[in-house]
Design an enzyme around this catalytic site. Structure first.
Site, PDB file in Angstrom:
ATOM      1  N   TYR A 137      40.993  58.031  22.061  1.00 35.80           N
ATOM      2  CA  TYR A 137      41.941  58.649  21.122  1.00 35.80           C
ATOM      3  C   TYR A 137      41.564  58.356  19.669  1.00 35.80           C
ATOM      4  CZ  TYR A 137      45.357  59.856  24.765  1.00 35.80           C
ATOM      5  OH  TYR A 137      46.004  60.416  25.845  1.00 35.80           O
ATOM      6  N   LYS A 195      36.744  51.015  33.556  1.00 39.89           N
ATOM      7  CA  LYS A 195      35.699  51.730  34.299  1.00 39.89           C
ATOM      8  C   LYS A 195      34.358  51.126  33.892  1.00 39.89           C
ATOM      9  CE  LYS A 195      34.343  54.899  37.157  1.00 39.89           C
ATOM     10  NZ  LYS A 195      34.584  54.856  38.606  1.00 39.89           N
ATOM     11  N   ASP A 227      39.702  54.614  39.063  1.00 38.62           N
ATOM     12  CA  ASP A 227      39.822  55.499  40.228  1.00 38.62           C
ATOM     13  C   ASP A 227      40.485  54.759  41.392  1.00 38.62           C
ATOM     14  OD1 ASP A 227      37.530  53.906  40.250  1.00 38.62           O
ATOM     15  OD2 ASP A 227      36.232  55.413  41.190  1.00 38.62           O
ATOM     16  N   ASP A 251      47.293  56.646  29.713  1.00 39.03           N
ATOM     17  CA  ASP A 251      47.947  57.956  29.667  1.00 39.03           C
ATOM     18  C   ASP A 251      47.973  58.579  31.052  1.00 39.03           C
ATOM     19  OD1 ASP A 251      48.969  60.398  28.507  1.00 39.03           O
ATOM     20  OD2 ASP A 251      46.951  61.233  28.784  1.00 39.03           O
ATOM     21  N   ASP A 255      51.338  59.026  34.167  1.00 37.11           N
ATOM     22  CA  ASP A 255      51.899  60.262  34.743  1.00 37.11           C
ATOM     23  C   ASP A 255      51.998  60.109  36.264  1.00 37.11           C
ATOM     24  OD1 ASP A 255      52.067  61.479  32.231  1.00 37.11           O
ATOM     25  OD2 ASP A 255      51.253  63.397  32.948  1.00 37.11           O
TER      26      ASP A 255
END
Ligand code: IPM
Ligand code: MG
Length: 358
Positions: A137, A195, A227, A251, A255
């Site tokens: 970001y 990651k 993942d 982010d 969700d």
């Protein structure tokens, strides 16, 4: 009487509708607990931009710093270039006020809300600490030869030692606090999600996390690649206590977390710089297709008000909001935490208010 200056940014789409219910709850709990607040309204939104061509002017960011907190509904308008107003308002707040923590609790209040077979409130009760000012970001990047066959698009993931360290430290401190609140039985635990196998520079997270962990010997540490984290969130969500992760991964996984909780309509967040003006919002977007119909679930906005009260030190008021939402959801009166619940946005706000006395 204690009074707070609260910035109010209703925004776009369902933002104003859900925030109205949040403020209804805030007004009621302020009366019960004996504090007051001065609302300072701001018009910035996609809709306002279409009318005025105005984004957030820099002096307004300075003004926000003088408030106690900011409440935001949702930002995003289908007729405005994607992300333009979101970057100005939401990232304007996050970056402008250095709100380096995005705190996102993931909690199932009642079994019928959870879409995972056999999982319920005892299994899903964790918190995501999302780094909120860096990563992908960063806004550092751009295009070369745009619009030609040779176009190049570059985006830089920025991770500073300071940014990673303070996010991890917040997560460890939070794990200790949560363990003290829940009493003996389960050890505090912080899981780092990154990651670092494919994106080697993510090992700045691994190393800063390990360094912070040394200051918290009582906290168990764990690690998951993002993942695998998504897989565990569905398969064994009870393994998580506090997750700390990068801006983008935070982010995405929140969700998923919102769906575990029962829907996007219920998830709340705090954009926090401890000790400074912070911003609270539901994690959902402006959902234009639901706007103006009085069907959106306002519980995310109500939860954001609860988180704000806790941040302001109005802990009894925050606890009242939390108990009211929990009572409402365990009563079974709300079949789902989304726009298909069959309960009007305004009625849901009233149902929370009715329960604030408990
Ligand atoms: C969120 C949102 C924002 C984000 C968007 C609107 C910029 O998805 O708060 O989760 O990506 O952080
Ligand atoms: Mg998001």
């Amino acid at each position: 009487m204690k009074s707070y200056d609260i910035g109010i940014l209703p925004g776009d789409g369902i933002g104003p509708e859900v925030l109205r219910e949040g403020i209804k709850v805030l007004d009621a709990v302020a009366a019960l607990e004996g504090f007051s607040y001065k609302p300072v309204a701001y018009p910035y939104s996609g809709e306002y931009y279409l009318k005025t061509k105005e984004l957030v002017p820099p002096p307004v960011i300075d003004e926000w710093r003088t408030l106690d907190a900011v409440l935001l509904g949702a930002i995003g308008h289908p007729d405005v270039e994607p992300g333009l107003v979101e970057r100005s308002v939401i990232l304007g707040l996050r970056f402008g006020l250095d709100l380096y923590i995005n705190l996102r609790p993931i909690k199932v209040y009642a079994e019928h809300l959870c879409p995972i077979k056999g999982k319920g409130p005892a299994d899903i009760e964790f918190v995501v600490v999302r780094e909120n000012t860096e990563g992908l970001y960063s806004q550092i990047g751009g295009h070369l030869k745009k619009g030609t066959p040779d176009e190049v698009a570059l985006v830089n993931g920025v991770y500073t030692w300071k940014g990673c360290e303070r996010a991890s430290r917040y997560a460890f401190e939070l794990a200790v606090k949560r363990a003290a609140e829940r009493g003996p039985g389960r050890k505090p635990q912080v899981t780092l999600v990154d990651k670092a196998n494919a994106i080697r520079p993510h090992d700045i997270w691994t190393r800063s996390f390990a360094q912070v962990a040394r200051d918290f010997p009582e906290v168990q540490t764990d690690h998951a690649y993002v993942d695998a984290c998504c897989m565990w969130m569905i398969k064994n969500p009870e393994w998580f206590d506090v997750i700390v992760t990068t801006n983008l991964f935070g982010d995405i996984i929140t969700d998923l977390g919102a769906m575990l909780q029962g829907g996007m309509g219920i998830a709340a967040s705090g954009n926090i710089h401890p000790g400074k003006t912070s911003m609270f919002e539901p994690i959902h977007g402006s959902a234009p297709k639901h706007a103006g119909k009085n069907i959106a679930c306002p519980l995310g906005a109500v939860g954001a008000v609860g988180m704000m009260l806790d941040f302001l030190g109005e802990t009894e008021a925050a606890a009242r909001v939390e108990r009211a939402v929990a009572d409402l959801l365990t009563s079974g009166a709300v079949p789902s935490a989304d726009a298909r619940s069959g309960i009007a946005t305004s009625a849901m706000g009233d149902m929370v208010v009715e329960r604030l006395g408990g």
